[in-house]
Motif scaffolding. Structure first.
Motif, PDB file in Angstrom:
ATOM      1  N   UNK A  59     -41.359 -20.286 -10.721  1.00 31.74           N
ATOM      2  CA  UNK A  59     -40.642 -19.309 -11.541  1.00 31.74           C
ATOM      3  C   UNK A  59     -39.154 -19.420 -11.279  1.00 31.74           C
ATOM      4  N   UNK A  60     -38.383 -19.003 -12.260  1.00 30.82           N
ATOM      5  CA  UNK A  60     -36.930 -18.902 -12.115  1.00 30.82           C
ATOM      6  C   UNK A  60     -36.603 -17.436 -11.891  1.00 30.82           C
ATOM      7  N   UNK A  61     -35.982 -17.138 -10.741  1.00 22.78           N
ATOM      8  CA  UNK A  61     -35.625 -15.767 -10.420  1.00 22.78           C
ATOM      9  C   UNK A  61     -34.191 -15.463 -10.799  1.00 22.78           C
ATOM     10  N   UNK A  62     -33.951 -14.196 -11.070  1.00 25.63           N
ATOM     11  CA  UNK A  62     -32.611 -13.760 -11.450  1.00 25.63           C
ATOM     12  C   UNK A  62     -32.280 -12.462 -10.713  1.00 25.63           C
ATOM     13  N   UNK A  63     -31.327 -12.551  -9.781  1.00 21.51           N
ATOM     14  CA  UNK A  63     -30.853 -11.379  -9.041  1.00 21.51           C
ATOM     15  C   UNK A  63     -29.405 -11.092  -9.402  1.00 21.51           C
ATOM     16  N   UNK A  64     -28.991 -11.483 -10.593  1.00 19.06           N
ATOM     17  CA  UNK A  64     -27.594 -11.292 -10.981  1.00 19.06           C
ATOM     18  C   UNK A  64     -27.249  -9.820 -11.175  1.00 19.06           C
ATOM     19  N   UNK A  65     -28.246  -8.962 -11.358  1.00 12.96           N
ATOM     20  CA  UNK A  65     -27.972  -7.525 -11.497  1.00 12.96           C
ATOM     21  C   UNK A  65     -27.286  -6.991 -10.241  1.00 12.96           C
ATOM     22  N   UNK A  66     -27.685  -7.497  -9.080  1.00  8.78           N
ATOM     23  CA  UNK A  66     -27.088  -7.068  -7.815  1.00  8.78           C
ATOM     24  C   UNK A  66     -25.980  -8.031  -7.381  1.00  8.78           C
ATOM     25  N   UNK A  67     -25.815  -9.143  -8.116  1.00  8.00           N
ATOM     26  CA  UNK A  67     -24.786 -10.125  -7.768  1.00  8.00           C
ATOM     27  C   UNK A  67     -25.327 -11.276  -6.944  1.00  8.00           C
ATOM     28  N   UNK A  68     -26.653 -11.381  -6.821  1.00 10.48           N
ATOM     29  CA  UNK A  68     -27.270 -12.427  -6.001  1.00 10.48           C
ATOM     30  C   UNK A  68     -27.475 -13.734  -6.737  1.00 10.48           C
ATOM     31  N   UNK A  69     -27.256 -13.756  -8.047  1.00 13.88           N
ATOM     32  CA  UNK A  69     -27.375 -14.996  -8.802  1.00 13.88           C
ATOM     33  C   UNK A  69     -28.814 -15.403  -9.064  1.00 13.88           C
ATOM     34  N   UNK A  70     -28.995 -16.686  -9.416  1.00 14.11           N
ATOM     35  CA  UNK A  70     -30.303 -17.220  -9.752  1.00 14.11           C
ATOM     36  C   UNK A  70     -30.915 -17.872  -8.520  1.00 14.11           C
ATOM     37  N   UNK A  71     -32.244 -17.878  -8.464  1.00 14.83           N
ATOM     38  CA  UNK A  71     -32.979 -18.509  -7.372  1.00 14.83           C
ATOM     39  C   UNK A  71     -34.305 -19.009  -7.921  1.00 14.83           C
ATOM     40  N   UNK A  72     -34.995 -19.838  -7.146  1.00 17.22           N
ATOM     41  CA  UNK A  72     -36.254 -20.426  -7.584  1.00 17.22           C
ATOM     42  C   UNK A  72     -37.401 -19.887  -6.748  1.00 17.22           C
ATOM     43  N   UNK A  73     -38.506 -19.586  -7.399  1.00 16.15           N
ATOM     44  CA  UNK A  73     -39.740 -19.220  -6.711  1.00 16.15           C
ATOM     45  C   UNK A  73     -40.659 -20.434  -6.772  1.00 16.15           C
ATOM     46  N   UNK A  74     -41.174 -20.836  -5.642  1.00 14.18           N
ATOM     47  CA  UNK A  74     -42.041 -22.009  -5.552  1.00 14.18           C
ATOM     48  C   UNK A  74     -43.399 -21.575  -5.005  1.00 14.18           C
ATOM     49  N   UNK A  75     -44.442 -22.374  -5.247  1.00 16.08           N
ATOM     50  CA  UNK A  75     -45.766 -22.034  -4.709  1.00 16.08           C
ATOM     51  C   UNK A  75     -45.722 -21.936  -3.189  1.00 16.08           C
ATOM     52  N   UNK A  76     -46.455 -20.972  -2.636  1.00 16.80           N
ATOM     53  CA  UNK A  76     -46.494 -20.802  -1.186  1.00 16.80           C
ATOM     54  C   UNK A  76     -47.874 -21.173  -0.660  1.00 16.80           C
ATOM     55  N   UNK A  77     -48.041 -21.063   0.635  1.00 15.23           N
ATOM     56  CA  UNK A  77     -49.329 -21.396   1.251  1.00 15.23           C
ATOM     57  C   UNK A  77     -50.383 -20.329   0.968  1.00 15.23           C
ATOM     58  N   UNK A  78     -49.973 -19.139   0.550  1.00 13.13           N
ATOM     59  CA  UNK A  78     -50.933 -18.099   0.180  1.00 13.13           C
ATOM     60  C   UNK A  78     -51.466 -18.367  -1.219  1.00 13.13           C
ATOM     61  N   UNK A  79     -52.699 -18.064  -1.439  1.00 14.06           N
ATOM     62  CA  UNK A  79     -53.344 -18.334  -2.723  1.00 14.06           C
ATOM     63  C   UNK A  79     -52.654 -17.593  -3.869  1.00 14.06           C
ATOM     64  N   UNK A  80     -52.316 -18.310  -4.908  1.00 15.17           N
ATOM     65  CA  UNK A  80     -51.715 -17.779  -6.135  1.00 15.17           C
ATOM     66  C   UNK A  80     -50.362 -17.116  -5.924  1.00 15.17           C
ATOM     67  N   UNK A  81     -49.687 -17.370  -4.837  1.00 12.37           N
ATOM     68  CA  UNK A  81     -48.377 -16.761  -4.580  1.00 12.37           C
ATOM     69  C   UNK A  81     -47.258 -17.730  -4.906  1.00 12.37           C
ATOM     70  N   UNK A  82     -46.210 -17.212  -5.490  1.00 10.16           N
ATOM     71  CA  UNK A  82     -44.947 -17.929  -5.641  1.00 10.16           C
ATOM     72  C   UNK A  82     -43.923 -17.124  -4.863  1.00 10.16           C
TER      73      UNK A  82
END
Length: 172
Positions: A59-82
């Protein structure tokens, strides 16, 4: 009695219908964006994760509302988690901000971040003495302390003697 039963039945149906049309407050497994910590101070690193993008979803994350900019969510070791992370900028103002992520399949998930001006931890009180250069009544040298007390006693005795002579009319 019949009128009361109709009223209660109508109320129950209205409540049930409202429950079907409103979204759940916490959609943990179905598409919410979980924010850790949910309360952050400016400068903190924040981690977000979601189950909403499916197994191996990005997923593409967006924290620009708080000023944190864009970030990427990647699959994690937990099942079905990004999972992804961003930093709250030092210039962030206190308030509640919506953090958004858009899954590769187009699904949009959101979560809230609360920015507080200071940490919620208990504040530590200062301990110890302050070095101001002005000594206390009991300084480190007892000889100097005794000399100071003796000088004050002589001054007090002399002042009392002078006031006593003046009151008697002897003059100075």
């Amino acid at each position: 009695m019949r009128r009361t039963a109709r009223l209660l039945t109508g109320t129950a149906l209205a409540v049930a219908a409202a429950g079907l049309t409103t979204a759940p407050a916490y959609g943990g497994q179905n598409g919410s964006l979980e924010v850790f910590p949910s309360n952050a101070v400016p400068g903190n690193k924040v981690t977000v994760n979601t189950h909403g993008c499916g197994d191996g979803g990005t997923a593409d994350g967006d924290a620009s509302a708080v000023g944190g900019g864009r970030f990427t969510l990647a699959p994690s070791s937990h099942e079905d988690d990004s999972i992804g992370e961003f930093r709250v900028p030092p210039s962030a103002q206190p308030g509640t901000y919506e953090i958004v992520a858009k899954c590769a399949g187009g699904k949009r998930v959101t979560g809230d971040l609360v920015v507080t001006p200071t940490s919620m931890r208990a504040q530590v009180q200062p301990r110890g003495s302050v070095k101001t250069g002005v000594g206390g009544a009991l300084g480190p040298d007892p000889v100097q302390t005794a000399a100071g007390v003796a000088a004050l006693a002589v001054a007090a005795a002399g002042g009392t003697w002078l006031l006593h002579r003046r009151a008697r009319g002897d003059g100075i």
